[in-house]
Design a protein around this motif. Structure first.
Motif, PDB file in Angstrom:
ATOM      1  N   ILE A   1       0.776  -1.441  -0.109  1.00 48.97           N
ATOM      2  CA  ILE A   1      -0.040  -0.082   0.177  1.00 48.97           C
ATOM      3  C   ILE A   1       0.910   1.151  -0.175  1.00 48.97           C
ATOM      4  O   ILE A   1       1.704   1.381   0.836  1.00 48.97           O
ATOM      5  N   ARG A   2       0.606   2.212  -1.163  1.00 47.57           N
ATOM      6  CA  ARG A   2       1.493   3.180  -1.002  1.00 47.57           C
ATOM      7  C   ARG A   2       1.176   4.234  -0.256  1.00 47.57           C
ATOM      8  O   ARG A   2       1.809   5.311  -0.152  1.00 47.57           O
ATOM      9  N   LEU A   3      -0.093   4.355   0.375  1.00 51.82           N
ATOM     10  CA  LEU A   3      -0.657   5.346   1.188  1.00 51.82           C
ATOM     11  C   LEU A   3       0.309   5.616   2.448  1.00 51.82           C
ATOM     12  O   LEU A   3       0.597   4.511   3.140  1.00 51.82           O
ATOM     13  N   CYS A   4       0.602   6.579   3.074  1.00 45.44           N
ATOM     14  CA  CYS A   4       1.289   6.727   4.360  1.00 45.44           C
ATOM     15  C   CYS A   4       0.171   6.397   5.337  1.00 45.44           C
ATOM     16  O   CYS A   4      -1.049   6.956   5.033  1.00 45.44           O
ATOM     17  N   PRO A   5       0.639   6.276   6.716  1.00 50.10           N
ATOM     18  CA  PRO A   5      -0.313   6.191   7.862  1.00 50.10           C
ATOM     19  C   PRO A   5      -1.150   7.493   7.901  1.00 50.10           C
ATOM     20  O   PRO A   5      -2.289   7.324   8.344  1.00 50.10           O
ATOM     21  N   GLU A   6      -0.340   8.471   8.041  1.00 49.40           N
ATOM     22  CA  GLU A   6      -1.136   9.798   8.075  1.00 49.40           C
ATOM     23  C   GLU A   6      -2.214   9.970   7.172  1.00 49.40           C
ATOM     24  O   GLU A   6      -3.546  10.283   7.727  1.00 49.40           O
ATOM     25  N   ASP A   7      -2.199   9.642   5.844  1.00 52.34           N
ATOM     26  CA  ASP A   7      -3.149   9.796   5.021  1.00 52.34           C
ATOM     27  C   ASP A   7      -4.235   8.647   5.095  1.00 52.34           C
ATOM     28  O   ASP A   7      -5.432   9.083   5.089  1.00 52.34           O
ATOM     29  N   ILE A   8      -4.050   7.430   5.520  1.00 49.95           N
ATOM     30  CA  ILE A   8      -4.837   6.135   5.818  1.00 49.95           C
ATOM     31  C   ILE A   8      -5.836   6.655   6.904  1.00 49.95           C
ATOM     32  O   ILE A   8      -6.909   6.808   6.937  1.00 49.95           O
ATOM     33  N   ILE A   9      -5.208   7.208   7.958  1.00 54.94           N
ATOM     34  CA  ILE A   9      -6.145   7.777   9.329  1.00 54.94           C
ATOM     35  C   ILE A   9      -6.850   8.978   8.787  1.00 54.94           C
ATOM     36  O   ILE A   9      -8.143   9.116   9.090  1.00 54.94           O
ATOM     37  N   LYS A  10      -6.431   9.806   8.004  1.00 53.44           N
ATOM     38  CA  LYS A  10      -6.971  11.253   7.966  1.00 53.44           C
ATOM     39  C   LYS A  10      -8.283  11.053   6.943  1.00 53.44           C
ATOM     40  O   LYS A  10      -9.383  11.369   7.286  1.00 53.44           O
ATOM     41  N   ARG A  11      -7.932  10.201   6.022  1.00 50.25           N
ATOM     42  CA  ARG A  11      -9.357  10.103   4.841  1.00 50.25           C
ATOM     43  C   ARG A  11     -10.362   9.115   5.712  1.00 50.25           C
ATOM     44  O   ARG A  11     -11.494   9.246   5.352  1.00 50.25           O
ATOM     45  N   PHE A  12      -9.741   8.312   6.557  1.00 46.16           N
ATOM     46  CA  PHE A  12     -10.545   7.268   6.993  1.00 46.16           C
ATOM     47  C   PHE A  12     -11.559   7.934   8.195  1.00 46.16           C
ATOM     48  O   PHE A  12     -12.842   7.958   7.986  1.00 46.16           O
TER      49      PHE A  12
END
Lengths: 171, 189
Positions: free
Chosen positions: B167-178
């Motif tokens: 997965i190329r998303l970084c953790p910050e992006d994963i949680i922010k968009r979630f």
């Protein structure tokens, strides 16, 4: 409060939790938390989830935060050892804030020898994890807990409140 | 059916709905990301064992939303107490889907205890979960996903992973968009 008035340690921590806006609490019991847990459990504005193990509780709190809650976990310091990977690879990785209220056994006044090795290492473990450890006395506890919580939730970090054996005996 | 096939069905059934999905570490996250990436998927990149716990906390925090946590047999075995907590909290908006392939799929398919004598259906029932089901084929899974709102659904599959990229998303992006999808607006960061 006037000087000399009775202050109950559990009551003070509970007031601090309320003043900090905490609305979701996971608990794993400790003898020192036995008065605090029922207070939390009977508060209609707090969702209370008793967990089987501390690491599990860290996961539950993370989910609650992702649902918009302001979570805290209450545990004995032995549970810190069970939580380290979750605190690093979940909370730290995703910047998930958490208030960790820890009954700190194994320090001065400890009657059980098995509590000592983990008790001695607890502050160091928190330091390694870059989690600030606040050790308030009873008179300062409400202010300290409130300040630590505010900072943690503003910065997406975790804050540990270490409450020693002496703290629970103070009044 | 291997895990990938089960995740395809789950994505097909829930993908376009409001359902909040927590995906377990390793291949479950990578495969779901490949099949149907969406903001309401949370990819758990670390903390093995905690997918079911994160799902529980989320379901309790947002009782009006449907929450599904995808877990693996190895991960459930690592955090078996989670089943007892889920049983006693019993949120009616929370479905835990355990893909049970009898293997630690992300680390080279070493066998787990469920390849031996351990029966996760009995474990979940023994933990006190009222609504427990087990399926082992595609039509069974489709039917259960249509009707089962909560509890523990065990999906028996064969071991094996699809070749999928990380997965190329970084953790910050994963949680922010979630959290744009999972938290009330005033709590979004």
């Amino acid at each position: 409060m006037k000087e000399g008035d009775y202050m109950d340690p559990s009551q003070e921590v509970f007031k601090a939790i309320k003043e900090s806006g905490i609305d979701f609490i996971v608990s794993v019991p400790c003898a020192n938390l036995q008065k605090l847990i029922p207070m939390v459990d009977s508060d209609p504005d707090i969702i209370h989830v008793p967990a089987t193990r501390e690491e599990e509780g860290i996961g539950i709190c993370a989910g609650a935060y992702m649902g918009g809650k302001k979570p805290a976990i209450m545990m004995q310091n032995s549970g810190m050892g069970n939580s380290i990977n979750a605190l690093a690879s979940l909370n730290r990785l995703y910047n998930i804030p958490l208030l960790i209220i820890i009954s700190h056994r194994g320090v001065e006044g400890e009657p059980i020898c098995a509590q000592v090795p983990m008790g001695e290492k607890t502050p160091l473990l928190l330091e390694v994890l870059d989690i600030p450890a606040y050790k308030p006395d009873l008179a300062q506890s409400r202010k300290t807990i409130e300040k630590a919580t505010k900072k943690a939730f503003e910065e997406g970090k975790q804050a540990a409140i270490l409450l020693s054996i002496g703290f629970w005996r103070e009044s | 059916m291997i895990r990938y096939g089960a995740l395809e069905i789950l994505a097909e059934k829930e993908g376009d709905k409001d359902t909040l999905i927590i995906a377990n570490i390793g291949f479950p996250s990578k495969e779901l990301h490949e099949i149907y990436d969406r903001k309401a998927n949370f990819y758990m990149l670390g903390s093995m064992g905690l997918s079911s716990s994160i799902g529980l906390g989320l379901a309790l925090a947002r009782p009006e939303r449907k929450v599904i946590a995808i877990d693996g047999d190895g991960s459930v075995l690592m955090n078996m107490g989670s089943l007892a907590t889920i049983a006693n909290q019993h949120p009616d908006n929370y479905l835990l889907v355990i893909i049970d392939n009898g293997a630690y799929g992300s680390t080279g398919n070493q066998i787990t205890a469920t390849a031996g004598l351990t029966d996760l259906k009995k474990v979940a029932l023994g933990a006190g979960v009222q609504n427990v089901a087990m399926v082992s084929d595609e039509s069974g899974l489709k039917k259960k996903l249509d009707t089962m709102e909560n509890g523990v659904l065990i999906v028996k599959t064969k071991a094996g992973n699809k070749k999928v990229p990380v997965i190329r998303l970084c953790p910050e992006d994963i949680i922010k968009r979630f959290m744009e999808k999972s938290a009330l607006p005033f709590h979004s960061r």
